[in-house]
Write a protein that holds these residues in place. Sequence first.
Motif, PDB file in Angstrom:
ATOM      1  N   ALA A  66       0.821  -1.264  -0.190  1.00  0.00           N
ATOM      2  CA  ALA A  66      -0.078  -0.189   0.029  1.00  0.00           C
ATOM      3  C   ALA A  66       1.013   1.312  -0.070  1.00  0.00           C
ATOM      4  N   ASP A  67       1.931   1.261  -0.793  1.00  0.00           N
ATOM      5  CA  ASP A  67       2.785   2.375  -0.747  1.00  0.00           C
ATOM      6  C   ASP A  67       3.781   2.003  -2.115  1.00  0.00           C
ATOM      7  N   PRO A  68       3.730   3.179  -3.056  1.00  0.00           N
ATOM      8  CA  PRO A  68       4.443   3.017  -4.125  1.00  0.00           C
ATOM      9  C   PRO A  68       5.984   3.047  -3.903  1.00  0.00           C
ATOM     10  N   GLU A  69       6.584   3.450  -3.002  1.00  0.00           N
ATOM     11  CA  GLU A  69       7.878   3.444  -2.781  1.00  0.00           C
ATOM     12  C   GLU A  69       8.220   2.095  -2.368  1.00  0.00           C
ATOM     13  N   CYS A  70       7.561   1.457  -1.349  1.00  0.00           N
ATOM     14  CA  CYS A  70       7.662  -0.069  -1.318  1.00  0.00           C
ATOM     15  C   CYS A  70       7.488  -0.998  -2.487  1.00  0.00           C
ATOM     16  N   GLU A  71       6.790  -0.672  -3.249  1.00  0.00           N
ATOM     17  CA  GLU A  71       6.627  -1.477  -4.505  1.00  0.00           C
ATOM     18  C   GLU A  71       7.852  -1.194  -5.387  1.00  0.00           C
ATOM     19  N   ALA A  72       8.311   0.225  -5.483  1.00  0.00           N
ATOM     20  CA  ALA A  72       9.586   0.387  -6.412  1.00  0.00           C
ATOM     21  C   ALA A  72      10.749  -0.438  -5.794  1.00  0.00           C
ATOM     22  N   MET A  73      10.735  -0.615  -4.474  1.00  0.00           N
ATOM     23  CA  MET A  73      11.939  -1.220  -4.004  1.00  0.00           C
ATOM     24  C   MET A  73      11.556  -2.842  -4.227  1.00  0.00           C
ATOM     25  N   LEU A  74      10.627  -3.114  -4.078  1.00  0.00           N
ATOM     26  CA  LEU A  74      10.387  -4.763  -4.207  1.00  0.00           C
ATOM     27  C   LEU A  74      10.464  -5.300  -5.519  1.00  0.00           C
ATOM     28  N   SER A  75       9.974  -4.452  -6.506  1.00  0.00           N
ATOM     29  CA  SER A  75       9.634  -4.901  -7.751  1.00  0.00           C
ATOM     30  C   SER A  75      11.205  -4.757  -8.325  1.00  0.00           C
ATOM     31  N   ARG A  76      12.201  -4.051  -8.111  1.00  0.00           N
ATOM     32  CA  ARG A  76      13.475  -3.998  -8.497  1.00  0.00           C
ATOM     33  C   ARG A  76      14.202  -5.516  -8.488  1.00  0.00           C
ATOM     34  N   VAL A  77      13.620  -6.297  -7.631  1.00  0.00           N
ATOM     35  CA  VAL A  77      14.424  -7.663  -7.098  1.00  0.00           C
ATOM     36  C   VAL A  77      13.578  -8.988  -7.312  1.00  0.00           C
ATOM     37  N   ALA A  78      11.957  -8.520  -7.778  1.00  0.00           N
ATOM     38  CA  ALA A  78      11.035  -9.559  -7.533  1.00  0.00           C
ATOM     39  C   ALA A  78      11.305 -10.328  -8.890  1.00  0.00           C
ATOM     40  N   GLN A  79      11.300 -11.775  -8.653  1.00  0.00           N
ATOM     41  CA  GLN A  79      11.219 -12.915  -9.692  1.00  0.00           C
ATOM     42  C   GLN A  79      10.399 -13.864  -9.228  1.00  0.00           C
ATOM     43  N   GLY A  80       9.546 -14.377 -10.042  1.00  0.00           N
ATOM     44  CA  GLY A  80       8.677 -15.282  -9.553  1.00  0.00           C
ATOM     45  C   GLY A  80       7.315 -14.900  -8.962  1.00  0.00           C
ATOM     46  N   ILE A  81       7.269 -13.642  -8.824  1.00  0.00           N
ATOM     47  CA  ILE A  81       6.081 -13.107  -8.036  1.00  0.00           C
ATOM     48  C   ILE A  81       5.891 -11.617  -8.626  1.00  0.00           C
ATOM     49  N   GLU A  82       4.575 -11.250  -8.642  1.00  0.00           N
ATOM     50  CA  GLU A  82       4.272  -9.966  -9.295  1.00  0.00           C
ATOM     51  C   GLU A  82       3.901  -9.141  -7.992  1.00  0.00           C
ATOM     52  N   VAL A  83       4.458  -7.639  -8.182  1.00  0.00           N
ATOM     53  CA  VAL A  83       4.164  -6.710  -7.053  1.00  0.00           C
ATOM     54  C   VAL A  83       3.304  -5.718  -7.476  1.00  0.00           C
ATOM     55  N   LYS A  84       2.329  -5.538  -6.722  1.00  0.00           N
ATOM     56  CA  LYS A  84       1.085  -4.742  -7.196  1.00  0.00           C
ATOM     57  C   LYS A  84       0.786  -3.864  -5.739  1.00  0.00           C
ATOM     58  N   ASP A  85       0.262  -2.721  -6.080  1.00  0.00           N
ATOM     59  CA  ASP A  85      -0.433  -1.688  -5.113  1.00  0.00           C
ATOM     60  C   ASP A  85      -1.839  -2.549  -4.872  1.00  0.00           C
ATOM     61  N   ILE A  86      -2.269  -2.195  -3.487  1.00  0.00           N
ATOM     62  CA  ILE A  86      -3.782  -2.665  -3.475  1.00  0.00           C
ATOM     63  C   ILE A  86      -4.669  -1.814  -4.422  1.00  0.00           C
ATOM     64  N   ILE A  87      -4.302  -0.524  -4.461  1.00  0.00           N
ATOM     65  CA  ILE A  87      -5.257   0.000  -5.477  1.00  0.00           C
ATOM     66  C   ILE A  87      -5.327  -0.394  -6.819  1.00  0.00           C
ATOM     67  N   GLU A  88      -4.357  -0.959  -7.266  1.00  0.00           N
ATOM     68  CA  GLU A  88      -4.339  -1.777  -8.783  1.00  0.00           C
ATOM     69  C   GLU A  88      -5.096  -2.820  -8.600  1.00  0.00           C
ATOM     70  N   LEU A  89      -5.107  -3.438  -7.657  1.00  0.00           N
ATOM     71  CA  LEU A  89      -6.078  -5.007  -7.390  1.00  0.00           C
ATOM     72  C   LEU A  89      -7.498  -4.397  -7.281  1.00  0.00           C
ATOM     73  N   VAL A  90      -7.695  -3.334  -6.655  1.00  0.00           N
ATOM     74  CA  VAL A  90      -9.049  -2.840  -6.487  1.00  0.00           C
ATOM     75  C   VAL A  90      -9.797  -2.332  -7.900  1.00  0.00           C
ATOM     76  N   ALA A  91      -8.675  -1.835  -8.647  1.00  0.00           N
ATOM     77  CA  ALA A  91      -9.289  -1.131  -9.955  1.00  0.00           C
ATOM     78  C   ALA A  91      -9.442  -2.497 -10.974  1.00  0.00           C
ATOM     79  N   GLU A  92      -8.645  -3.553 -10.929  1.00  0.00           N
ATOM     80  CA  GLU A  92      -8.979  -4.584 -11.462  1.00  0.00           C
ATOM     81  C   GLU A  92     -10.165  -5.270 -11.350  1.00  0.00           C
ATOM     82  N   ALA A  93     -10.564  -5.275 -10.028  1.00  0.00           N
ATOM     83  CA  ALA A  93     -11.687  -5.975  -9.435  1.00  0.00           C
ATOM     84  C   ALA A  93     -13.124  -5.460  -9.666  1.00  0.00           C
ATOM     85  N   ILE A  94     -13.311  -4.100  -9.879  1.00  0.00           N
ATOM     86  CA  ILE A  94     -14.580  -3.432  -9.971  1.00  0.00           C
ATOM     87  C   ILE A  94     -14.965  -3.488 -11.232  1.00  0.00           C
TER      88      ILE A  94
END
Length: 371
Positions: free
Chosen positions: A343-371
Amino acid sequence: MFLTEPERLQTIKACRDCPMCHPVDVFAQVTGKEANTPRGRAMTLWGLEKGLLSWESEGVSEIFYQAFLDGLPQEWCEGNYDFDEMIIGARKTLVEKGLAPAVVSEIAGRIREIGNPRGISEKGVSAIVGQSPSTKPEIAIFLGSAARTERPQAAMALAEILRRLKIGFEVLEEESDSGFLSYQLGDFQTAAAQAKKIVDQLKKIRAKKLVVLSASAYRMFTTRFARFGSPFPEGLKVLHAAEFLCELLARGRLVFRKKLDRPVTYHDPCCLARFTYILEQPRKLLAALCESPPVEMNWNSKHARSCGGCGGVPFTCPDISQQASRLRVEEALKTKARVLASADPECEAMLSRVAQGIEVKDIIELVAEAI
């Protein structure tokens, strides 16, 4: 620094004599060095107090800028000593003596000239969020530096949600950095200047509710602006985006039509989990939009580990920051989740730079996909 002198001295003494929080200091976990533990840093401060060291001594400045300041040692501490403020006070002294790392003044210059600490050219907030569905704004939106530069997906998703729900919004077109990074780096002059600048801008908005995407900006607004002499305009309610979306869900304005069928785990941003206590709202949103309950990591809620973005470490020790991000992603992978939500774009920027095998998303993005 926001500790009184007696509080500061008592914190130094308590931390100097206690190893209790060593297992949760992420910087020390990465380096394996005693000097990088809370006790090691407190011993350095004790040496300065006793005249055994000087602020100019070799390695002193580096010790105090090698800390994430994520609040986890204090959360773990039986005495609830404010370790972070003790270190921020030391950094403030180093800044005032001209002994801080050069990157601290470089960041201040970028914020003054461009508006964000990385010096990334910006096109304006409206270029990210687009048009409001109404000329009468119900809310104002504050993105934060990461959402304006490195990670705009959450801001774009929030704007799309608001348009679908026909909720009018306004923005600070010349939005600037919240000053939180400068505060953590001990540059109180820049932090205070940013607080005043933002409050002056907020006095001009029409909405009575400010929705903030950045966790660090939300913490800065709600716990630090007044201390820097710039209290928020009277009558302006401040909400983190997760709180705002949870309110919409509770009132029935937010309805999920498409459930997320992939397993999800949630990373608590430090500024939400341990300083402003926004713990349940993100989980309520995920529980409502996911087919199966989110899977918690071992270190979660108030005990969640840092994403690697706290304390200015991405600027002062980028390699250590990246290793901390990798530790957190590895923990997420152990849950077998396919989506790592936060729930923080900075956290997502930090995590996505090393994420492999898992998708990094903000909760807001997931909400937008679900409505």
